[in-house]
Design a protein around this motif. Structure first.
Motif, PDB file in Angstrom:
ATOM      1  N   ALA A   1      35.127  -4.041  -8.413  1.00 25.95           N
ATOM      2  CA  ALA A   1      34.045  -3.424  -7.640  1.00 25.95           C
ATOM      3  C   ALA A   1      34.131  -1.916  -7.830  1.00 25.95           C
ATOM      4  CB  ALA A   1      34.160  -3.771  -6.161  1.00 25.95           C
ATOM      5  N   GLY A   2      32.968  -1.269  -7.778  1.00 25.33           N
ATOM      6  CA  GLY A   2      32.941   0.180  -7.869  1.00 25.33           C
ATOM      7  C   GLY A   2      32.041   0.726  -8.955  1.00 25.33           C
ATOM      8  N   ARG A   3      31.442  -0.159  -9.761  1.00 23.81           N
ATOM      9  CA  ARG A   3      30.507   0.295 -10.798  1.00 23.81           C
ATOM     10  C   ARG A   3      29.063  -0.161 -10.504  1.00 23.81           C
ATOM     11  NH1 ARG A   3      32.428   3.148 -14.784  1.00 23.81           N
ATOM     12  NH2 ARG A   3      34.517   2.816 -15.566  1.00 23.81           N
ATOM     13  N   GLU A   4      28.829  -0.609  -9.300  1.00 26.87           N
ATOM     14  CA  GLU A   4      27.510  -1.125  -8.937  1.00 26.87           C
ATOM     15  C   GLU A   4      26.431  -0.050  -9.022  1.00 26.87           C
ATOM     16  OE1 GLU A   4      30.616  -3.529  -6.937  1.00 26.87           O
ATOM     17  OE2 GLU A   4      30.273  -1.413  -7.208  1.00 26.87           O
ATOM     18  N   GLN A   5      25.258  -0.476  -9.420  1.00 24.79           N
ATOM     19  CA  GLN A   5      24.042   0.333  -9.383  1.00 24.79           C
ATOM     20  C   GLN A   5      22.919  -0.635  -9.066  1.00 24.79           C
ATOM     21  OE1 GLN A   5      23.255   2.952 -12.696  1.00 24.79           O
ATOM     22  NE2 GLN A   5      25.419   3.347 -13.013  1.00 24.79           N
ATOM     23  N   ASN A   6      22.840  -1.037  -7.798  1.00 20.94           N
ATOM     24  CA  ASN A   6      21.907  -2.090  -7.400  1.00 20.94           C
ATOM     25  C   ASN A   6      20.906  -1.593  -6.365  1.00 20.94           C
ATOM     26  OD1 ASN A   6      23.450  -3.995  -8.896  1.00 20.94           O
ATOM     27  ND2 ASN A   6      24.842  -4.224  -7.170  1.00 20.94           N
ATOM     28  N   ILE A   7      19.700  -2.091  -6.464  1.00 19.61           N
ATOM     29  CA  ILE A   7      18.731  -1.919  -5.386  1.00 19.61           C
ATOM     30  C   ILE A   7      18.984  -3.080  -4.434  1.00 19.61           C
ATOM     31  CG2 ILE A   7      16.304  -1.879  -4.727  1.00 19.61           C
ATOM     32  CD1 ILE A   7      15.692  -0.875  -7.580  1.00 19.61           C
ATOM     33  N   GLU A   8      19.471  -2.783  -3.234  1.00 20.49           N
ATOM     34  CA  GLU A   8      19.735  -3.829  -2.248  1.00 20.49           C
ATOM     35  C   GLU A   8      18.430  -4.351  -1.666  1.00 20.49           C
ATOM     36  OE1 GLU A   8      22.401  -2.942   0.961  1.00 20.49           O
ATOM     37  OE2 GLU A   8      24.027  -2.422  -0.400  1.00 20.49           O
ATOM     38  N   SER A   9      17.541  -3.421  -1.322  1.00 24.02           N
ATOM     39  CA  SER A   9      16.277  -3.833  -0.717  1.00 24.02           C
ATOM     40  C   SER A   9      15.260  -2.695  -0.807  1.00 24.02           C
ATOM     41  CB  SER A   9      16.476  -4.223   0.753  1.00 24.02           C
ATOM     42  OG  SER A   9      16.879  -3.100   1.514  1.00 24.02           O
ATOM     43  N   ILE A  10      14.020  -3.083  -0.657  1.00 22.87           N
ATOM     44  CA  ILE A  10      12.949  -2.098  -0.489  1.00 22.87           C
ATOM     45  C   ILE A  10      12.115  -2.539   0.705  1.00 22.87           C
ATOM     46  CG2 ILE A  10      12.861  -1.430  -2.926  1.00 22.87           C
ATOM     47  CD1 ILE A  10      10.298  -3.065  -3.181  1.00 22.87           C
ATOM     48  N   GLU A  11      11.592  -1.574   1.427  1.00 27.93           N
ATOM     49  CA  GLU A  11      10.669  -1.845   2.524  1.00 27.93           C
ATOM     50  C   GLU A  11       9.334  -1.259   2.135  1.00 27.93           C
ATOM     51  OE1 GLU A  11      12.119  -0.638   6.373  1.00 27.93           O
ATOM     52  OE2 GLU A  11      14.141  -1.368   5.891  1.00 27.93           O
ATOM     53  N   VAL A  12       8.285  -2.032   2.365  1.00 31.83           N
ATOM     54  CA  VAL A  12       6.943  -1.625   1.969  1.00 31.83           C
ATOM     55  C   VAL A  12       5.963  -1.838   3.110  1.00 31.83           C
ATOM     56  CG1 VAL A  12       7.376  -2.153  -0.462  1.00 31.83           C
ATOM     57  CG2 VAL A  12       6.378  -3.894   1.007  1.00 31.83           C
TER      58      VAL A  12
ATOM     59  N   THR B   1       0.818  -1.201   0.000  1.00 32.80           N
ATOM     60  CA  THR B   1       0.000   0.000   0.000  1.00 32.80           C
ATOM     61  C   THR B   1       0.859   1.261   0.000  1.00 32.80           C
ATOM     62  OG1 THR B   1      -0.129  -0.034   2.417  1.00 32.80           O
ATOM     63  CG2 THR B   1      -1.923  -1.108   1.196  1.00 32.80           C
ATOM     64  N   LYS B   2       2.165   1.089   0.338  1.00 30.99           N
ATOM     65  CA  LYS B   2       3.070   2.237   0.396  1.00 30.99           C
ATOM     66  C   LYS B   2       4.517   1.750   0.342  1.00 30.99           C
ATOM     67  CE  LYS B   2       3.691   6.563   2.879  1.00 30.99           C
ATOM     68  NZ  LYS B   2       3.758   7.346   1.672  1.00 30.99           N
ATOM     69  N   LEU B   3       5.350   2.504  -0.349  1.00 32.32           N
ATOM     70  CA  LEU B   3       6.789   2.276  -0.353  1.00 32.32           C
ATOM     71  C   LEU B   3       7.381   3.045   0.816  1.00 32.32           C
ATOM     72  CD1 LEU B   3       9.265   1.093  -1.904  1.00 32.32           C
ATOM     73  CD2 LEU B   3       9.400   3.288  -3.080  1.00 32.32           C
ATOM     74  N   LEU B   4       8.116   2.360   1.696  1.00 35.61           N
ATOM     75  CA  LEU B   4       8.649   2.993   2.899  1.00 35.61           C
ATOM     76  C   LEU B   4      10.130   3.351   2.800  1.00 35.61           C
ATOM     77  CD1 LEU B   4       6.983   0.691   5.574  1.00 35.61           C
ATOM     78  CD2 LEU B   4       6.191   2.919   4.744  1.00 35.61           C
ATOM     79  N   LYS B   5      10.919   2.472   2.164  1.00 35.90           N
ATOM     80  CA  LYS B   5      12.362   2.706   2.137  1.00 35.90           C
ATOM     81  C   LYS B   5      12.994   1.988   0.950  1.00 35.90           C
ATOM     82  CE  LYS B   5      16.454   2.172   5.078  1.00 35.90           C
ATOM     83  NZ  LYS B   5      16.940   1.682   6.375  1.00 35.90           N
ATOM     84  N   VAL B   6      13.996   2.631   0.366  1.00 31.23           N
ATOM     85  CA  VAL B   6      14.782   2.050  -0.712  1.00 31.23           C
ATOM     86  C   VAL B   6      16.244   2.103  -0.279  1.00 31.23           C
ATOM     87  CG1 VAL B   6      15.488   2.237  -3.125  1.00 31.23           C
ATOM     88  CG2 VAL B   6      13.145   2.826  -2.469  1.00 31.23           C
ATOM     89  N   THR B   7      16.932   0.967  -0.378  1.00 37.09           N
ATOM     90  CA  THR B   7      18.347   0.898  -0.057  1.00 37.09           C
ATOM     91  C   THR B   7      19.113   0.581  -1.334  1.00 37.09           C
ATOM     92  OG1 THR B   7      17.848   0.119   2.177  1.00 37.09           O
ATOM     93  CG2 THR B   7      20.106  -0.195   1.401  1.00 37.09           C
ATOM     94  N   LEU B   8      20.077   1.439  -1.656  1.00 34.82           N
ATOM     95  CA  LEU B   8      20.849   1.298  -2.889  1.00 34.82           C
ATOM     96  C   LEU B   8      22.309   1.011  -2.609  1.00 34.82           C
ATOM     97  CD1 LEU B   8      19.660   4.420  -4.919  1.00 34.82           C
ATOM     98  CD2 LEU B   8      18.804   2.095  -5.038  1.00 34.82           C
ATOM     99  N   GLN B   9      22.932   0.360  -3.572  1.00 34.90           N
ATOM    100  CA  GLN B   9      24.373   0.143  -3.592  1.00 34.90           C
ATOM    101  C   GLN B   9      24.870   0.819  -4.873  1.00 34.90           C
ATOM    102  OE1 GLN B   9      25.740  -3.922  -4.354  1.00 34.90           O
ATOM    103  NE2 GLN B   9      26.957  -3.754  -2.492  1.00 34.90           N
ATOM    104  N   ILE B  10      25.687   1.861  -4.708  1.00 35.97           N
ATOM    105  CA  ILE B  10      26.170   2.644  -5.845  1.00 35.97           C
ATOM    106  C   ILE B  10      27.699   2.693  -5.804  1.00 35.97           C
ATOM    107  CG2 ILE B  10      26.176   4.908  -6.977  1.00 35.97           C
ATOM    108  CD1 ILE B  10      23.432   3.662  -7.072  1.00 35.97           C
ATOM    109  N   GLY B  11      28.319   2.301  -6.887  1.00 37.96           N
ATOM    110  CA  GLY B  11      29.777   2.329  -6.977  1.00 37.96           C
ATOM    111  C   GLY B  11      30.292   3.735  -7.242  1.00 37.96           C
ATOM    112  N   GLU B  12      31.398   4.071  -6.615  1.00 43.44           N
ATOM    113  CA  GLU B  12      31.993   5.392  -6.796  1.00 43.44           C
ATOM    114  C   GLU B  12      32.453   5.616  -8.238  1.00 43.44           C
ATOM    115  OE1 GLU B  12      35.053   6.035  -3.865  1.00 43.44           O
ATOM    116  OE2 GLU B  12      33.642   5.831  -2.210  1.00 43.44           O
ATOM    117  N   MET B  13      32.756   4.548  -8.964  1.00 41.78           N
ATOM    118  CA  MET B  13      33.220   4.697 -10.345  1.00 41.78           C
ATOM    119  C   MET B  13      32.089   5.098 -11.297  1.00 41.78           C
ATOM    120  SD  MET B  13      36.476   4.284 -10.288  1.00 41.78           S
ATOM    121  CE  MET B  13      37.177   3.756 -11.838  1.00 41.78           C
ATOM    122  N   THR B  14      30.846   5.058 -10.833  1.00 44.41           N
ATOM    123  CA  THR B  14      29.735   5.548 -11.656  1.00 44.41           C
ATOM    124  C   THR B  14      29.738   7.068 -11.701  1.00 44.41           C
ATOM    125  OG1 THR B  14      28.159   5.683  -9.820  1.00 44.41           O
ATOM    126  CG2 THR B  14      28.272   3.577 -11.021  1.00 44.41           C
TER     127      THR B  14
END
Length: 130
Positions: A102-113, A24-37
């Motif tokens: 490592a360092g080019r990641e652009q991943n959604i680690e998790s979402i909380e709903v 019913t609602k998106l509460l949190k998004v956790t991302l993994q982002i590489g510095e090389m991006t």
């Protein structure tokens, strides 16, 4: 500002996954982002705020970002080492033959709903059946 493009894609994927799960609602998004991006953490957070502020499904949700330091392996001696965006030479043998691991990641680690309570949905379903 490529951060807006990154965050737009993240929000599309996170929102779709949340809705597919019956949230019913998106509460949190956790991302993994590489510095090389070369994505800037503050710019990602600003883009997130802009993209979530007018949508009741995402409004008030939180963003957590884990920045991943660049890490390479030397193709000459096998040394694995962390570095900044500009210094890719092996610290053990000074070779330039290195590969980024490592360092080019652009991943959604998790979402909380927020999911509807089973009791609430059962009560709603019972009321409709009558």
């Amino acid at each position: 500002m490529h951060e807006l493009g990154i965050m737009s894609s993240v929000m599309d994927a996170a929102t779709q996954a949340a809705r597919d799960a019956g949230a019913t609602k998106l509460l949190k998004v956790t991302l993994q982002i590489g510095e090389m991006t070369e994505a800037i953490e503050d710019a990602l957070a600003f883009a997130f705020e802009v993209l979530t502020e007018n949508d009741p499904f995402t409004q008030g949700s939180q963003l957590e970002i884990h920045m991943v330091r660049p890490k390479s392996i030397c193709l000459e001696c096998g040394e694995e080492f962390e570095h900044d965006r500009f210094h890719l030479f092996c610290p053990a043998c000074d070779s330039f033959a290195t590969q980024l691991i490592a360092g080019r990641e652009q991943n959604i680690e998790s979402i909380e709903v927020d999911l509807p309570d089973e009791a609430d949905s059962a009560a709603c379903g019972a009321g409709e059946a009558e």
